[in-house]
Design a protein around this motif. Structure first.
Motif, PDB file in Angstrom:
ATOM      1  N   VAL A 223     -92.034 -22.978 -55.504  1.00 27.27           N
ATOM      2  CA  VAL A 223     -92.503 -24.012 -54.572  1.00 27.27           C
ATOM      3  C   VAL A 223     -93.658 -24.801 -55.185  1.00 27.27           C
ATOM      4  O   VAL A 223     -93.712 -26.037 -55.097  1.00 27.27           O
ATOM      5  N   GLY A 224     -94.562 -24.086 -55.827  1.00 26.37           N
ATOM      6  CA  GLY A 224     -95.705 -24.744 -56.449  1.00 26.37           C
ATOM      7  C   GLY A 224     -95.306 -25.717 -57.541  1.00 26.37           C
ATOM      8  O   GLY A 224     -95.887 -26.799 -57.673  1.00 26.37           O
ATOM      9  N   ARG A 225     -94.287 -25.350 -58.318  1.00 26.49           N
ATOM     10  CA  ARG A 225     -93.868 -26.232 -59.414  1.00 26.49           C
ATOM     11  C   ARG A 225     -93.044 -27.417 -58.915  1.00 26.49           C
ATOM     12  O   ARG A 225     -92.951 -28.438 -59.582  1.00 26.49           O
ATOM     13  N   LEU A 226     -92.446 -27.274 -57.736  1.00 29.42           N
ATOM     14  CA  LEU A 226     -91.641 -28.369 -57.185  1.00 29.42           C
ATOM     15  C   LEU A 226     -92.464 -29.332 -56.333  1.00 29.42           C
ATOM     16  O   LEU A 226     -92.113 -30.511 -56.216  1.00 29.42           O
ATOM     17  N   THR A 227     -93.541 -28.830 -55.747  1.00 28.88           N
ATOM     18  CA  THR A 227     -94.295 -29.663 -54.801  1.00 28.88           C
ATOM     19  C   THR A 227     -95.734 -29.927 -55.214  1.00 28.88           C
ATOM     20  O   THR A 227     -96.411 -30.737 -54.587  1.00 28.88           O
ATOM     21  N   GLY A 228     -96.217 -29.219 -56.231  1.00 24.90           N
ATOM     22  CA  GLY A 228     -97.614 -29.379 -56.623  1.00 24.90           C
ATOM     23  C   GLY A 228     -97.758 -29.637 -58.105  1.00 24.90           C
ATOM     24  O   GLY A 228     -96.801 -29.982 -58.793  1.00 24.90           O
ATOM     25  N   GLU A 229     -98.967 -29.454 -58.584  1.00 27.21           N
ATOM     26  CA  GLU A 229     -99.268 -29.638 -60.000  1.00 27.21           C
ATOM     27  C   GLU A 229     -99.625 -28.290 -60.622  1.00 27.21           C
ATOM     28  O   GLU A 229    -100.260 -27.459 -59.965  1.00 27.21           O
ATOM     29  N   PRO A 230     -99.234 -28.096 -61.890  1.00 30.09           N
ATOM     30  CA  PRO A 230     -98.359 -28.957 -62.692  1.00 30.09           C
ATOM     31  C   PRO A 230     -96.911 -28.851 -62.224  1.00 30.09           C
ATOM     32  O   PRO A 230     -96.444 -27.763 -61.902  1.00 30.09           O
ATOM     33  N   ASP A 231     -96.223 -29.971 -62.167  1.00 32.10           N
ATOM     34  CA  ASP A 231     -94.842 -29.959 -61.689  1.00 32.10           C
ATOM     35  C   ASP A 231     -93.894 -29.592 -62.828  1.00 32.10           C
ATOM     36  O   ASP A 231     -94.090 -30.003 -63.964  1.00 32.10           O
ATOM     37  N   SER A 232     -92.884 -28.805 -62.511  1.00 35.04           N
ATOM     38  CA  SER A 232     -91.919 -28.374 -63.527  1.00 35.04           C
ATOM     39  C   SER A 232     -90.678 -27.825 -62.836  1.00 35.04           C
ATOM     40  O   SER A 232     -90.667 -26.681 -62.374  1.00 35.04           O
ATOM     41  N   THR A 233     -89.649 -28.642 -62.779  1.00 34.86           N
ATOM     42  CA  THR A 233     -88.398 -28.217 -62.149  1.00 34.86           C
ATOM     43  C   THR A 233     -87.768 -27.063 -62.915  1.00 34.86           C
ATOM     44  O   THR A 233     -87.212 -26.131 -62.318  1.00 34.86           O
ATOM     45  N   VAL A 234     -87.869 -27.107 -64.224  1.00 31.63           N
ATOM     46  CA  VAL A 234     -87.290 -26.050 -65.060  1.00 31.63           C
ATOM     47  C   VAL A 234     -87.926 -24.700 -64.741  1.00 31.63           C
ATOM     48  O   VAL A 234     -87.231 -23.688 -64.559  1.00 31.63           O
ATOM     49  N   THR A 235     -89.249 -24.678 -64.663  1.00 31.63           N
ATOM     50  CA  THR A 235     -89.949 -23.431 -64.345  1.00 31.63           C
ATOM     51  C   THR A 235     -89.596 -22.955 -62.940  1.00 31.63           C
ATOM     52  O   THR A 235     -89.424 -21.755 -62.702  1.00 31.63           O
ATOM     53  N   ALA A 236     -89.479 -23.896 -62.011  1.00 31.14           N
ATOM     54  CA  ALA A 236     -89.131 -23.543 -60.627  1.00 31.14           C
ATOM     55  C   ALA A 236     -87.758 -22.885 -60.561  1.00 31.14           C
ATOM     56  O   ALA A 236     -87.579 -21.854 -59.899  1.00 31.14           O
ATOM     57  N   ILE A 237     -86.795 -23.475 -61.241  1.00 32.85           N
ATOM     58  CA  ILE A 237     -85.438 -22.910 -61.236  1.00 32.85           C
ATOM     59  C   ILE A 237     -85.439 -21.514 -61.857  1.00 32.85           C
ATOM     60  O   ILE A 237     -84.814 -20.579 -61.338  1.00 32.85           O
TER      61      ILE A 237
END
Length: 265
Positions: A223-237
């Motif tokens: 959630v933090g990587r998708l909605t906050g900083e630092p953003d990272s879709t790859v890390t979120a997945i």
């Protein structure tokens, strides 16, 4: 008589450790003045401190962990648990985890970031020892399963992901600026390690609580990587994949334990 005296000392020491933990949590979190955890160490421990930091709501799990540890402290102090062999094996170790728990917050509030990494690593090691010792004997009652195995399992699972986040926060502070270009790669690599260790732990310990706590942290990391900083879709997945895998492994471990228990009966 000597054994009885040692048991009483262990029970009293556990109560003292729990009191220290709660006082340290109150002081270290900034609840009675001072700096909040998000602002400690120049914000390194905040939800935006690194790619592996969970979003803020993840830390609400501490309320459940503290409640469980308080319940454990009361339970282990009962006269009926004085000569409990499981408590004789694990009591001092559990007391140590509560001391280290409180010490981490004090360290974060008043000392340095590298020392917080050292303390949380010691806490994780102590909790791992607790889980290994608990696996040697089965709980005798459901209350014991909940307040001993459940509470310490949640503590272990959460501190697993907290150790990753704490270490990542420290490395983010000291790493050369050009390493930022590979931050996502390193984050996914670390999560892969968490996956391997977490699945192995779930299958060996055959417990669901540690897996659930770690998965909780990983979900909020996503959630933090998708909605906050630092953003990272790859890390979120990657975080979501690891979280699901850990829960599945935890369920498989529990089913294996129950099957083994039914066969032995």
């Amino acid at each position: 008589m000597e054994s009885r005296s040692k048991d009483v000392v262990r029970q009293a020491a556990t109560i003292a450790a729990a009191v220290f933990m709660l006082i340290a949590a109150t002081v270290g979190s900034g609840a009675v003045g001072g700096t909040s955890v998000d602002e400690l160490q120049d914000g390194a421990l905040s939800a935006s401190g690194s790619y592996l930091a969970p979003a803020g709501p993840a830390f609400s799990i501490w309320s459940l962990i503290y409640l469980g540890l308080i319940a454990y402290t009361v339970w282990q102090a009962l006269p009926a648990q004085r000569d409990n062999e499981r408590q004789r094996e694990t009591g001092w170790w559990i007391a140590a985890t509560m001391v280290l728990n409180g010490l981490w917050l004090v360290t974060a509030q008043f000392l340095t970031l590298p020392l917080t990494v050292l303390v949380i690593a010691l806490l994780l090691a102590a909790l791992a020892r607790v889980m290994v010792l608990l696996n040697r004997r089965s709980p005798r009652t459901w209350p014991e399963r909940i307040v001993v195995d459940g509470a310490n399992g949640l503590h272990f699972g959460w501190v697993t992901i907290a150790t990753v986040a704490n270490t990542a926060a420290w490395l983010t502070q000291i790493a050369p600026a050009d390493w930022a270009e590979q931050a996502e790669v390193w984050a996914v690599a670390v999560l892969a390690v968490v996956l391997v260790i977490g699945v192995a732990s779930a299958l060996v310990l055959k417990r669901i609580a540690p897996a659930l706590a770690t998965a909780w942290g990983l979900s909020w990391l996503a959630v933090g990587r998708l909605t906050g900083e630092p953003d990272s879709t790859v890390t979120a997945i990657a975080g979501i994949v690891v979280a699901v895998a850990l829960v599945v492994a935890g369920v498989v471990g529990v089913l294996r334990r129950r099957r083994a228990a039914s066969v032995s009966v």
